[in-house]
Scaffold this motif. Structure first.
Motif, PDB file in Angstrom:
ATOM      1  N   ALA A  35       0.820  -1.215   0.000  1.00  0.00           N
ATOM      2  CA  ALA A  35       0.000   0.000   0.000  1.00  0.00           C
ATOM      3  C   ALA A  35       0.853   1.264   0.000  1.00  0.00           C
ATOM      4  N   ALA A  36       2.097   1.155   0.446  1.00  0.00           N
ATOM      5  CA  ALA A  36       2.982   2.323   0.527  1.00  0.00           C
ATOM      6  C   ALA A  36       3.670   2.641  -0.801  1.00  0.00           C
ATOM      7  N   ILE A  37       3.547   1.750  -1.789  1.00  0.00           N
ATOM      8  CA  ILE A  37       4.190   2.002  -3.079  1.00  0.00           C
ATOM      9  C   ILE A  37       3.446   3.134  -3.791  1.00  0.00           C
ATOM     10  N   PRO A  38       4.161   4.111  -4.320  1.00  0.00           N
ATOM     11  CA  PRO A  38       3.505   5.232  -5.006  1.00  0.00           C
ATOM     12  C   PRO A  38       2.578   4.738  -6.122  1.00  0.00           C
ATOM     13  N   GLY A  39       1.395   5.333  -6.186  1.00  0.00           N
ATOM     14  CA  GLY A  39       0.423   4.984  -7.210  1.00  0.00           C
ATOM     15  C   GLY A  39      -0.637   3.999  -6.749  1.00  0.00           C
ATOM     16  N   VAL A  40      -0.373   3.288  -5.647  1.00  0.00           N
ATOM     17  CA  VAL A  40      -1.347   2.326  -5.132  1.00  0.00           C
ATOM     18  C   VAL A  40      -2.447   3.085  -4.389  1.00  0.00           C
ATOM     19  N   GLU A  41      -3.679   2.834  -4.790  1.00  0.00           N
ATOM     20  CA  GLU A  41      -4.841   3.438  -4.139  1.00  0.00           C
ATOM     21  C   GLU A  41      -5.788   2.324  -3.696  1.00  0.00           C
ATOM     22  N   GLN A  42      -6.529   2.578  -2.652  1.00  0.00           N
ATOM     23  CA  GLN A  42      -7.605   1.686  -2.192  1.00  0.00           C
ATOM     24  C   GLN A  42      -7.127   0.249  -1.986  1.00  0.00           C
ATOM     25  N   PHE A  43      -5.984   0.070  -1.353  1.00  0.00           N
ATOM     26  CA  PHE A  43      -5.480  -1.286  -1.099  1.00  0.00           C
ATOM     27  C   PHE A  43      -6.384  -1.968  -0.082  1.00  0.00           C
ATOM     28  N   GLU A  44      -6.816  -3.184  -0.406  1.00  0.00           N
ATOM     29  CA  GLU A  44      -7.688  -3.941   0.491  1.00  0.00           C
ATOM     30  C   GLU A  44      -7.207  -5.385   0.577  1.00  0.00           C
ATOM     31  N   VAL A  45      -7.425  -5.980   1.746  1.00  0.00           N
ATOM     32  CA  VAL A  45      -7.115  -7.382   1.993  1.00  0.00           C
ATOM     33  C   VAL A  45      -8.435  -8.093   2.285  1.00  0.00           C
ATOM     34  N   PHE A  46      -8.612  -9.257   1.673  1.00  0.00           N
ATOM     35  CA  PHE A  46      -9.860 -10.000   1.820  1.00  0.00           C
ATOM     36  C   PHE A  46      -9.612 -11.417   2.309  1.00  0.00           C
ATOM     37  N   ARG A  47     -10.605 -11.954   3.016  1.00  0.00           N
ATOM     38  CA  ARG A  47     -10.650 -13.367   3.379  1.00  0.00           C
ATOM     39  C   ARG A  47     -11.839 -13.979   2.663  1.00  0.00           C
ATOM     40  N   GLN A  48     -11.622 -15.120   2.081  1.00  0.00           N
ATOM     41  CA  GLN A  48     -12.671 -15.810   1.334  1.00  0.00           C
ATOM     42  C   GLN A  48     -13.742 -16.351   2.284  1.00  0.00           C
ATOM     43  N   VAL A  49     -15.006 -16.158   1.929  1.00  0.00           N
ATOM     44  CA  VAL A  49     -16.107 -16.712   2.716  1.00  0.00           C
ATOM     45  C   VAL A  49     -16.966 -17.680   1.904  1.00  0.00           C
ATOM     46  N   SER A  50     -16.792 -17.685   0.607  1.00  0.00           N
ATOM     47  CA  SER A  50     -17.594 -18.538  -0.266  1.00  0.00           C
ATOM     48  C   SER A  50     -17.036 -19.955  -0.307  1.00  0.00           C
ATOM     49  N   THR A  51     -17.923 -20.908  -0.461  1.00  0.00           N
ATOM     50  CA  THR A  51     -17.497 -22.298  -0.661  1.00  0.00           C
ATOM     51  C   THR A  51     -17.374 -22.621  -2.148  1.00  0.00           C
ATOM     52  N   LYS A  52     -17.590 -21.628  -3.007  1.00  0.00           N
ATOM     53  CA  LYS A  52     -17.535 -21.843  -4.456  1.00  0.00           C
ATOM     54  C   LYS A  52     -16.121 -21.783  -5.015  1.00  0.00           C
ATOM     55  N   THR A  53     -15.160 -21.433  -4.189  1.00  0.00           N
ATOM     56  CA  THR A  53     -13.758 -21.392  -4.612  1.00  0.00           C
ATOM     57  C   THR A  53     -12.891 -21.901  -3.475  1.00  0.00           C
ATOM     58  N   ASP A  54     -11.728 -22.368  -3.811  1.00  0.00           N
ATOM     59  CA  ASP A  54     -10.840 -22.854  -2.753  1.00  0.00           C
ATOM     60  C   ASP A  54      -9.651 -21.922  -2.510  1.00  0.00           C
ATOM     61  N   TYR A  55      -9.748 -20.680  -2.937  1.00  0.00           N
ATOM     62  CA  TYR A  55      -8.746 -19.673  -2.586  1.00  0.00           C
ATOM     63  C   TYR A  55      -9.125 -19.076  -1.235  1.00  0.00           C
ATOM     64  N   ASP A  56      -8.122 -18.749  -0.423  1.00  0.00           N
ATOM     65  CA  ASP A  56      -8.363 -18.289   0.947  1.00  0.00           C
ATOM     66  C   ASP A  56      -8.358 -16.778   1.127  1.00  0.00           C
ATOM     67  N   PHE A  57      -7.527 -16.067   0.349  1.00  0.00           N
ATOM     68  CA  PHE A  57      -7.332 -14.632   0.567  1.00  0.00           C
ATOM     69  C   PHE A  57      -7.345 -13.872  -0.741  1.00  0.00           C
ATOM     70  N   GLY A  58      -7.455 -12.555  -0.630  1.00  0.00           N
ATOM     71  CA  GLY A  58      -7.369 -11.706  -1.805  1.00  0.00           C
ATOM     72  C   GLY A  58      -6.785 -10.352  -1.464  1.00  0.00           C
ATOM     73  N   PHE A  59      -6.115  -9.768  -2.444  1.00  0.00           N
ATOM     74  CA  PHE A  59      -5.663  -8.378  -2.388  1.00  0.00           C
ATOM     75  C   PHE A  59      -6.312  -7.656  -3.557  1.00  0.00           C
ATOM     76  N   SER A  60      -6.644  -6.397  -3.337  1.00  0.00           N
ATOM     77  CA  SER A  60      -7.183  -5.564  -4.398  1.00  0.00           C
ATOM     78  C   SER A  60      -6.597  -4.167  -4.244  1.00  0.00           C
ATOM     79  N   MET A  61      -6.307  -3.542  -5.375  1.00  0.00           N
ATOM     80  CA  MET A  61      -5.813  -2.166  -5.361  1.00  0.00           C
ATOM     81  C   MET A  61      -6.195  -1.497  -6.666  1.00  0.00           C
ATOM     82  N   VAL A  62      -6.186  -0.192  -6.663  1.00  0.00           N
ATOM     83  CA  VAL A  62      -6.560   0.584  -7.842  1.00  0.00           C
ATOM     84  C   VAL A  62      -5.391   1.477  -8.228  1.00  0.00           C
ATOM     85  N   PHE A  63      -5.216   1.630  -9.541  1.00  0.00           N
ATOM     86  CA  PHE A  63      -4.227   2.547 -10.101  1.00  0.00           C
ATOM     87  C   PHE A  63      -4.959   3.563 -10.965  1.00  0.00           C
TER      88      PHE A  63
END
Length: 102
Positions: A35-63
């Motif tokens: 999140a501290a890298i220049p240009g990164v906006e709206q950094f978010e960390v997610f935990r998976q709650v759906s049983t429709k996928t087997d991924y556990d986490f997510g990151f999202s950011m906007v440029f």
């Protein structure tokens, strides 16, 4: 056509599992570093709650535009993070980059 902003998202699993102290530390330190890298906006960390996928986490950011996105990808903090943390601690992932429809 205006330069569209870009949303960069990645979903992933960790070698450490999902309910571990190591996972918590990875998520917190990753958020601080990336999140501290220049240009990164709206950094978010997610935990998976759906049983429709087997991924556990997510990151999202906007440029703001493609130039900001490209600068992030080659930024020394990002390239070091990928080489020293991501490659070693992430067991699998899927990445997607989308321009935001306006």
């Amino acid at each position: 056509m205006n330069q569209a902003s870009i949303k960069h998202m990645v979903i992933f699993n960790l070698h450490a599992g999902k309910d571990t102290l190591e996972a918590e530390q990875f998520l917190k330190s990753s958020a601080q570093e990336l999140a501290a890298i220049p240009g990164v906006e709206q950094f978010e960390v997610f935990r998976q709650v759906s049983t429709k996928t087997d991924y556990d986490f997510g990151f999202s950011m906007v440029f703001a535009d493609k130039a900001a996105y490209e600068a992030y990808n080659v930024h020394p903090v990002h390239t070091h993070y990928v080489a020293e943390r991501w490659v070693k601690e992430v067991s699998r992932f899927q990445e997607i980059d989308l321009s935001i429809f306006e």
